[in-house]
Design a protein around this motif. Structure first.
Motif, PDB file in Angstrom:
ATOM      1  N   UNK A   1       0.815  -1.218   0.000  1.00  0.00           N
ATOM      2  CA  UNK A   1       0.000   0.000   0.000  1.00  0.00           C
ATOM      3  C   UNK A   1       0.845   1.263   0.000  1.00  0.00           C
ATOM      4  N   UNK A   2       2.112   1.165   0.344  1.00  0.00           N
ATOM      5  CA  UNK A   2       2.977   2.355   0.486  1.00  0.00           C
ATOM      6  C   UNK A   2       3.005   3.236  -0.753  1.00  0.00           C
ATOM      7  N   UNK A   3       3.175   2.697  -1.977  1.00  0.00           N
ATOM      8  CA  UNK A   3       3.214   3.586  -3.146  1.00  0.00           C
ATOM      9  C   UNK A   3       1.943   4.414  -3.309  1.00  0.00           C
ATOM     10  N   UNK A   4       0.828   3.861  -2.912  1.00  0.00           N
ATOM     11  CA  UNK A   4      -0.437   4.587  -3.014  1.00  0.00           C
ATOM     12  C   UNK A   4      -0.484   5.720  -1.993  1.00  0.00           C
ATOM     13  N   UNK A   5       0.102   5.483  -0.816  1.00  0.00           N
ATOM     14  CA  UNK A   5       0.027   6.457   0.266  1.00  0.00           C
ATOM     15  C   UNK A   5       1.072   7.561   0.144  1.00  0.00           C
ATOM     16  N   UNK A   6       2.192   7.290  -0.531  1.00  0.00           N
ATOM     17  CA  UNK A   6       3.231   8.312  -0.652  1.00  0.00           C
ATOM     18  C   UNK A   6       2.669   9.505  -1.410  1.00  0.00           C
ATOM     19  N   UNK A   7       2.827  10.667  -0.850  1.00  0.00           N
ATOM     20  CA  UNK A   7       2.341  11.877  -1.491  1.00  0.00           C
ATOM     21  C   UNK A   7       0.869  12.145  -1.265  1.00  0.00           C
ATOM     22  N   UNK A   8       0.177  11.261  -0.561  1.00  0.00           N
ATOM     23  CA  UNK A   8      -1.252  11.468  -0.323  1.00  0.00           C
ATOM     24  C   UNK A   8      -1.449  12.260   0.963  1.00  0.00           C
ATOM     25  N   UNK A   9      -2.117  13.371   0.856  1.00  0.00           N
ATOM     26  CA  UNK A   9      -2.432  14.201   2.015  1.00  0.00           C
ATOM     27  C   UNK A   9      -3.945  14.267   2.113  1.00  0.00           C
ATOM     28  N   UNK A  10      -4.527  13.653   3.148  1.00  0.00           N
ATOM     29  CA  UNK A  10      -5.983  13.686   3.271  1.00  0.00           C
ATOM     30  C   UNK A  10      -6.521  15.114   3.222  1.00  0.00           C
ATOM     31  N   UNK A  11      -7.555  15.319   2.460  1.00  0.00           N
ATOM     32  CA  UNK A  11      -8.189  16.628   2.382  1.00  0.00           C
ATOM     33  C   UNK A  11      -7.587  17.539   1.335  1.00  0.00           C
ATOM     34  N   UNK A  12      -6.501  17.115   0.679  1.00  0.00           N
ATOM     35  CA  UNK A  12      -5.879  17.966  -0.322  1.00  0.00           C
ATOM     36  C   UNK A  12      -6.208  17.463  -1.720  1.00  0.00           C
ATOM     37  N   UNK A  13      -6.611  18.367  -2.584  1.00  0.00           N
ATOM     38  CA  UNK A  13      -6.900  18.012  -3.968  1.00  0.00           C
ATOM     39  C   UNK A  13      -5.586  17.784  -4.708  1.00  0.00           C
ATOM     40  N   UNK A  14      -5.674  17.108  -5.875  1.00  0.00           N
ATOM     41  CA  UNK A  14      -4.453  16.866  -6.657  1.00  0.00           C
ATOM     42  C   UNK A  14      -3.849  18.183  -7.108  1.00  0.00           C
ATOM     43  N   UNK A  15      -4.660  19.084  -7.635  1.00  0.00           N
ATOM     44  CA  UNK A  15      -4.166  20.407  -7.999  1.00  0.00           C
ATOM     45  C   UNK A  15      -4.474  21.328  -6.827  1.00  0.00           C
ATOM     46  N   UNK A  16      -3.431  21.950  -6.296  1.00  0.00           N
ATOM     47  CA  UNK A  16      -3.586  22.753  -5.095  1.00  0.00           C
ATOM     48  C   UNK A  16      -3.069  24.166  -5.324  1.00  0.00           C
ATOM     49  N   UNK A  17      -3.531  25.074  -4.475  1.00  0.00           N
ATOM     50  CA  UNK A  17      -2.993  26.423  -4.444  1.00  0.00           C
ATOM     51  C   UNK A  17      -2.166  26.524  -3.171  1.00  0.00           C
ATOM     52  N   UNK A  18      -0.917  26.959  -3.327  1.00  0.00           N
ATOM     53  CA  UNK A  18      -0.042  27.180  -2.184  1.00  0.00           C
ATOM     54  C   UNK A  18       0.127  28.681  -2.005  1.00  0.00           C
ATOM     55  N   UNK A  19      -0.037  29.113  -0.784  1.00  0.00           N
ATOM     56  CA  UNK A  19       0.011  30.531  -0.416  1.00  0.00           C
ATOM     57  C   UNK A  19       1.156  30.664   0.576  1.00  0.00           C
ATOM     58  N   UNK A  20       2.287  31.230   0.120  1.00  0.00           N
ATOM     59  CA  UNK A  20       3.480  31.331   0.961  1.00  0.00           C
ATOM     60  C   UNK A  20       3.727  32.800   1.290  1.00  0.00           C
ATOM     61  N   UNK A  21       3.741  33.111   2.575  1.00  0.00           N
ATOM     62  CA  UNK A  21       3.862  34.498   3.036  1.00  0.00           C
ATOM     63  C   UNK A  21       5.109  34.638   3.906  1.00  0.00           C
ATOM     64  N   UNK A  22       5.874  35.686   3.634  1.00  0.00           N
ATOM     65  CA  UNK A  22       7.089  35.977   4.387  1.00  0.00           C
ATOM     66  C   UNK A  22       6.898  37.295   5.125  1.00  0.00           C
ATOM     67  N   UNK A  23       7.266  37.306   6.410  1.00  0.00           N
ATOM     68  CA  UNK A  23       7.100  38.488   7.259  1.00  0.00           C
ATOM     69  C   UNK A  23       8.452  38.986   7.749  1.00  0.00           C
ATOM     70  N   UNK A  24       8.657  40.297   7.628  1.00  0.00           N
ATOM     71  CA  UNK A  24       9.802  40.978   8.220  1.00  0.00           C
ATOM     72  C   UNK A  24       9.249  41.835   9.353  1.00  0.00           C
ATOM     73  N   UNK A  25       9.693  41.573  10.548  1.00  0.00           N
ATOM     74  CA  UNK A  25       9.194  42.285  11.720  1.00  0.00           C
ATOM     75  C   UNK A  25       9.760  43.697  11.812  1.00  0.00           C
ATOM     76  N   UNK A  26       8.986  44.598  12.407  1.00  0.00           N
ATOM     77  CA  UNK A  26       9.481  45.959  12.665  1.00  0.00           C
ATOM     78  C   UNK A  26      10.662  45.905  13.624  1.00  0.00           C
ATOM     79  N   UNK A  27      10.592  44.968  14.561  1.00  0.00           N
ATOM     80  CA  UNK A  27      11.685  44.775  15.524  1.00  0.00           C
ATOM     81  C   UNK A  27      12.224  43.349  15.320  1.00  0.00           C
ATOM     82  N   UNK A  28      13.104  43.166  14.335  1.00  0.00           N
ATOM     83  CA  UNK A  28      13.554  41.824  13.957  1.00  0.00           C
ATOM     84  C   UNK A  28      14.163  41.007  15.098  1.00  0.00           C
TER      85      UNK A  28
END
Length: 138
Positions: free
Chosen positions: A23-50
């Motif tokens: 079953x391992x090959x089927x499970x590799x890369x499988x994330x429950x609740x995630x569609x095959x095509x996904x949107x990734x939202x990556x946000x980077x923050x620079x603090x006022x007081x680093x």
């Protein structure tokens, strides 16, 4: 009789392990609740007081509240890794978050969600700069 029992138990363990490995090959890369095509939202923050550990901790706590937005499939929060310094690596930010969505519509709904708006209102005084990278998987 004892030998036969041990042999049967060993055989059962072997079959169980073989089933898991099959079953391992089927499970590799499988994330429950995630569609095959996904949107990734990556946000980077620079603090006022680093250098402020308190500000960094507060921002991380605020980011954790965003997991409650129903459209967010997965949320990862982190700080710069101590990887080898290279010209192409920018680790000047203090905090980053990476979210997974099932669609651009879900990401759009997240932007308008009251929890997201409350996060921005409550924590935006902590950051000096924000950079966002959105991508859709292919």
């Amino acid at each position: 009789m004892q030998h036969k029992k041990r042999h049967t138990n060993a055989r059962r363990r072997f079959i169980k392990k073989a089933a898991v490995l099959a079953a391992a090959p089927v499970m590799i890369g499988h994330h429950p609740g995630l569609a095959k095509q996904q949107v990734l939202h990556h946000v980077f923050f620079w603090l006022k007081r680093p250098g402020s550990a308190a500000d960094q901790k507060a921002l991380v706590e605020g980011l954790k509240t965003l997991k409650a937005v129903p459209q967010v499939r997965q949320l990862l929060i982190g700080t710069p890794a101590s990887t080898v310094k290279r010209d192409v690596v920018d680790n000047s930010f203090q905090v980053s978050e990476l979210m997974y969505f099932n669609s651009t519509a879900d990401q759009d709904a997240y932007q308008e969600h009251p929890i997201h708006k409350a996060f921005v209102e409550k924590y935006s005084h902590l950051w000096d700069r924000v950079v966002v990278y959105d991508m859709i998987t292919v």
